[in-house]
Design a protein around this motif. Sequence first.
Motif, short mmCIF file in Angstrom:
data_model
loop_
_atom_site.label_atom_id
_atom_site.label_comp_id
_atom_site.label_asym_id
_atom_site.label_seq_id
_atom_site.Cartn_x
_atom_site.Cartn_y
_atom_site.Cartn_z
N TRP A 94 17.69 -1.02 -30.53
CA TRP A 94 19.01 -0.44 -30.25
C TRP A 94 20.11 -1.48 -30.32
O TRP A 94 21.28 -1.16 -30.11
N ARG A 141 31.15 4.52 -30.79
CA ARG A 141 30.57 3.47 -29.96
C ARG A 141 29.48 2.72 -30.71
O ARG A 141 28.79 3.28 -31.56
N GLN A 142 29.30 1.46 -30.33
CA GLN A 142 28.13 0.71 -30.78
C GLN A 142 26.89 1.31 -30.12
O GLN A 142 26.92 1.64 -28.93
N ILE A 143 25.79 1.42 -30.84
CA ILE A 143 24.60 2.01 -30.21
C ILE A 143 24.03 1.08 -29.14
O ILE A 143 23.31 1.53 -28.26
N SER A 144 24.37 -0.20 -29.20
CA SER A 144 23.85 -1.14 -28.19
C SER A 144 24.46 -0.87 -26.82
O SER A 144 23.98 -1.38 -25.82
N GLN A 145 25.54 -0.07 -26.76
CA GLN A 145 26.20 0.17 -25.48
C GLN A 145 25.71 1.44 -24.79
O GLN A 145 26.24 1.82 -23.74
N LEU A 146 24.72 2.12 -25.37
CA LEU A 146 24.31 3.41 -24.82
C LEU A 146 23.26 3.25 -23.73
O LEU A 146 22.46 2.32 -23.75
N SER A 147 23.25 4.18 -22.78
CA SER A 147 22.17 4.24 -21.80
C SER A 147 20.97 4.94 -22.43
O SER A 147 21.08 5.51 -23.52
N GLN A 150 21.55 8.54 -23.27
CA GLN A 150 22.48 8.70 -24.39
C GLN A 150 21.80 8.37 -25.71
O GLN A 150 22.01 9.05 -26.72
N GLN A 151 20.93 7.34 -25.71
CA GLN A 151 20.17 7.02 -26.92
C GLN A 151 19.35 8.23 -27.36
O GLN A 151 19.33 8.59 -28.53
N ARG A 153 19.87 11.36 -26.74
CA ARG A 153 20.70 12.45 -27.25
C ARG A 153 21.20 12.17 -28.67
O ARG A 153 21.32 13.07 -29.49
N PHE A 155 19.51 10.44 -30.87
CA PHE A 155 18.34 10.69 -31.73
C PHE A 155 18.18 12.20 -31.98
O PHE A 155 17.83 12.62 -33.08
N ASP A 177 17.37 10.35 -17.22
CA ASP A 177 17.58 10.84 -15.86
C ASP A 177 17.52 12.36 -15.82
O ASP A 177 17.48 13.04 -16.84
N ALA A 179 19.59 14.73 -15.00
CA ALA A 179 20.68 15.51 -15.59
C ALA A 179 20.53 15.59 -17.10
O ALA A 179 20.71 16.65 -17.71
N THR A 180 20.19 14.46 -17.72
CA THR A 180 20.00 14.45 -19.18
C THR A 180 18.82 15.32 -19.57
O THR A 180 18.88 16.06 -20.56
#
Lengths: 256, 383
Positions: A94, A141-147, A150-151, A153, A155, A177, A179-180
């Motif tokens: 990532w 956004r940069q993908i390196s900044q995702l939780s 989020q990664q 989602r 995908f 988590d 919620a996701t």
Amino acid sequence: MRDDALHEPGQALHVEDLTVSYDGAPVLWDIDLDIPPGVMCAIVGPNGAGKSTLIKAALGLVRPVAGHVRFLGHAVGRMRGRIGYVPQRHSVDWDFPTTVRDVVEMGLYRSLGWFRRPGRDARARALAALADVGMQDYADRQISQLSGGQQQRVFIARALVQDAPILILDEPMAGVDAATEAAIIALLKRLRDDGRTVIVVHHDLTTVRSYFDWLVMLNVRIIAQGPVRAVYTPENLRAAYGRQLAMIGVFDETAP
Amino acid sequence: MTALGDLLGSHVVRTVLTGAALLGALSGMLGAFAVLRRQSLLGDALSHAALPGVCLGFLIAGGRDLGAILAGAFFTGALAALAMMLIVRRTTLKTDAALGIVLSVFFAVGVVMLTHVQAQGGAASAGLGSFLFGQAAAILQSDLWIMGGVGLAALLLTLAFWKEFKLVSFDADFARAQGLPVLALEAALTVMVALAIVVGLQLAGVVLMVALLIAPAAAARQWTGGLGAMVALSAAIGATSGAAGALVSAATRGLATGPVVVLIATAAVVFSLLLAPGRGVIWRARAARRARARIGDGRILTALQGFADAHRDAGYRSEQGMLEAALGVPPPAGRLAALARRGLIRPVAHPPETTPHWELTEAGRAEAAAVSGEDATAREAPR
């Protein structure tokens, strides 16, 4: 059998006599499997049961020793653009230098064909797919900044952008988590209600009955398959998980 | 400066500079893919394995013929890659061990052949040693055509298959599921890296060539967020390092080009790792310090708000000792003063007590409410 002849076109996924082995030890043994179209299907089984290997073999990413696979009657080679695949999140780096929208557009590379770059149309479709997973604000956004959630989602959006009738997801709920997870399940159910077939490798037995309507229980061999109600029984769980079951603590869950 | 002018005026030096910049750009461009695909060490093995091929090409051509030398280097490099693949597949050894074995065996054979050829003498054999550590000054004008040709071919191929190379580098499994010919694309990338190494040997030498592959890419990654920008910047850093190293090496006597180029490229890496915005060590340390201060400030404000709420008095004057008790530690020196400077809290007297007291201002109350709201939504915040 010729590859272009239809075989079992009534099944979204049809697997027959499939055996896969790594270094001589069978990982999947003589799998016969049918998943009808329009269901939301979980593939469950203990660690090392061959769940990921089964979908990789179905997608032609792993070469089987024996057997064949058909999607809606076709060999996988003729169905490439019509199957959306969501690999395990941890299978990629990532920190790769790219943006969220760029990753989603990767789902369109096949339909674009050689030598063509994604243009305005691809951009619009990628943004629409991101909106479906609630990530439209993260497009640049940069993908390196995702939780982690989020990664996952992103995908899923990459598979959605193909608008494929069959979706195959490898452990989409791992490490996200609550919620996701709820958002992902709601989205998958919506896709199922649109008439798509959703096949999910799943690891959490406690949620199987509330999330899915079709179930495949696997432990190197097929233990059971069919509607969740018929397959999710103490006998089948014991056959698939053996002694591990007490530790997982799902016996109470089997009570109505 | 006149010395530099003289140097640049020389035809030989211009050739050397052009060659060095070309090779640096080529290895920088392809190195970006090698690094992203975690193949940096394969590059090291390939470059060491090229040495016996260099000698072989020299022996067959009977002299320093770049075409023959490159063909030989490419041949033994491919042989090494094949040996590595067989070791990993047919034995229980893992990739790193296979890499180490193949690298050292091929390099040993190369050194034996090199010393043998040099012992035989001959005017041209002296130039062979320059392949060990690189000697940009040995680049001839006729060599530029070969380097330019390889560079142009690599550039065109990269542009033509840009999106496919990107997808294969990021997620090969997904590419395969999409029906892309992943094996062919990966092979093309690896062959291009091998070609870049082989042509670059003259500049950096077999021992240090891998640094010219990794260093520009590692530095470029720090400054860019997209693959295109990274590849372009990596090529630029490679070209600059190559040209600068060749210039230094040409201006001095007996200084091999390879080490100089590598030192310059490494300086770029160190600079980038420390200072790049967003990813640099120093930048991140400062960001972390700011974040810690922000969280600490938030806890001070919410603690003060908590006291005020408990006493049902918005203007409640809290004793500093209570703040320490609530936080578990004394508030870091200067943070209270900093909050006061921002107008969020103000020091107040609370006679007859003589200890320091603090009270939230209107702005401070708003900030405390904002911080509590932030905590509730922090769960979905990016890492």
